[in-house]
Design a protein around this motif. Sequence first.
Motif, PDB file in Angstrom:
ATOM      1  N   UNK A 118       0.802  -1.176   0.000  1.00  0.00           N
ATOM      2  CA  UNK A 118       0.023   0.006  -0.114  1.00  0.00           C
ATOM      3  C   UNK A 118       0.856   1.122  -0.198  1.00  0.00           C
ATOM      4  N   UNK A 119       0.693   2.146  -0.928  1.00  0.00           N
ATOM      5  CA  UNK A 119       1.464   3.295  -1.144  1.00  0.00           C
ATOM      6  C   UNK A 119       2.784   3.254  -1.149  1.00  0.00           C
ATOM      7  N   UNK A 120       3.397   2.220  -1.579  1.00  0.00           N
ATOM      8  CA  UNK A 120       4.697   1.631  -1.946  1.00  0.00           C
ATOM      9  C   UNK A 120       5.305   0.958  -0.435  1.00  0.00           C
ATOM     10  N   UNK A 121       4.587   1.063   0.474  1.00  0.00           N
ATOM     11  CA  UNK A 121       5.217   0.067   1.671  1.00  0.00           C
ATOM     12  C   UNK A 121       4.400  -1.085   1.713  1.00  0.00           C
ATOM     13  N   UNK A 122       5.031  -1.960   2.697  1.00  0.00           N
ATOM     14  CA  UNK A 122       4.363  -3.314   2.960  1.00  0.00           C
ATOM     15  C   UNK A 122       3.232  -2.917   4.022  1.00  0.00           C
ATOM     16  N   UNK A 123       2.131  -3.837   4.033  1.00  0.00           N
ATOM     17  CA  UNK A 123       1.175  -3.369   5.013  1.00  0.00           C
ATOM     18  C   UNK A 123       0.873  -4.666   5.613  1.00  0.00           C
ATOM     19  N   UNK A 124       0.925  -4.940   7.023  1.00  0.00           N
ATOM     20  CA  UNK A 124       0.234  -5.982   7.658  1.00  0.00           C
ATOM     21  C   UNK A 124      -0.814  -5.841   8.325  1.00  0.00           C
ATOM     22  N   UNK A 125      -1.712  -6.764   7.993  1.00  0.00           N
ATOM     23  CA  UNK A 125      -3.262  -6.617   8.632  1.00  0.00           C
ATOM     24  C   UNK A 125      -3.088  -7.957   9.423  1.00  0.00           C
ATOM     25  N   UNK A 141      -5.923  -7.505  19.474  1.00  0.00           N
ATOM     26  CA  UNK A 141      -6.547  -6.416  19.103  1.00  0.00           C
ATOM     27  C   UNK A 141      -6.224  -6.451  17.490  1.00  0.00           C
ATOM     28  N   UNK A 142      -6.828  -6.003  16.666  1.00  0.00           N
ATOM     29  CA  UNK A 142      -6.812  -5.504  15.267  1.00  0.00           C
ATOM     30  C   UNK A 142      -5.773  -4.667  14.911  1.00  0.00           C
ATOM     31  N   UNK A 143      -4.663  -4.918  13.999  1.00  0.00           N
ATOM     32  CA  UNK A 143      -3.708  -3.991  13.867  1.00  0.00           C
ATOM     33  C   UNK A 143      -3.580  -3.769  12.338  1.00  0.00           C
ATOM     34  N   UNK A 144      -3.123  -2.532  11.915  1.00  0.00           N
ATOM     35  CA  UNK A 144      -2.500  -2.126  10.511  1.00  0.00           C
ATOM     36  C   UNK A 144      -1.037  -1.459  10.682  1.00  0.00           C
ATOM     37  N   UNK A 145      -0.071  -2.191   9.998  1.00  0.00           N
ATOM     38  CA  UNK A 145       1.130  -1.474  10.571  1.00  0.00           C
ATOM     39  C   UNK A 145       1.548  -1.503   8.683  1.00  0.00           C
ATOM     40  N   UNK A 146       2.103  -0.176   8.671  1.00  0.00           N
ATOM     41  CA  UNK A 146       2.815   0.052   7.424  1.00  0.00           C
ATOM     42  C   UNK A 146       4.482  -0.072   7.748  1.00  0.00           C
ATOM     43  N   UNK A 147       4.855  -0.703   6.702  1.00  0.00           N
ATOM     44  CA  UNK A 147       6.426  -1.044   6.964  1.00  0.00           C
ATOM     45  C   UNK A 147       7.289  -0.474   5.711  1.00  0.00           C
ATOM     46  N   UNK A 148       8.273   0.406   6.033  1.00  0.00           N
ATOM     47  CA  UNK A 148       9.455   0.427   5.084  1.00  0.00           C
ATOM     48  C   UNK A 148       9.956  -0.878   4.252  1.00  0.00           C
ATOM     49  N   UNK A 149       9.760  -1.071   3.137  1.00  0.00           N
ATOM     50  CA  UNK A 149      10.238  -2.331   2.531  1.00  0.00           C
ATOM     51  C   UNK A 149      11.660  -2.406   2.396  1.00  0.00           C
ATOM     52  N   UNK A 150      12.568  -1.605   2.600  1.00  0.00           N
ATOM     53  CA  UNK A 150      13.997  -1.413   2.377  1.00  0.00           C
ATOM     54  C   UNK A 150      14.321  -1.858   3.700  1.00  0.00           C
TER      55      UNK A 150
END
Length: 92
Positions: A55-62, A69-78
């Motif tokens: 998502x938006x050039x990032x990895x996203x963990x759902x 608890x439900x989470x959404x985490x955006x992670x820099x792919x590099x």
Amino acid sequence: MKTTCAVLAVLATALAGPVRADDDCYVPMADWQPRGAVAKLAEDNNWTVRRIKIDDGCYEIRGQDADGRRIEVKINPQTLEIVEFELKRDDD
């Protein structure tokens, strides 16, 4: 004329709104860590992964955190640094 320019500059700044941190990732695909490294990061943080997507050039963990608890985490792919962390409520 100088006063008019100064007023216009102030108005343009005010109308632009607050400056936000950018949560997009701009990393060439050749520099990305593999998806397995993202899954390992989740495991190391005791997150249960439901989905890993881009998502938006990032990895996203759902998924869920260690407390369920439900989470959404955006992670820099590099670098695999957390760019954004959202703790979701049941009414989201």
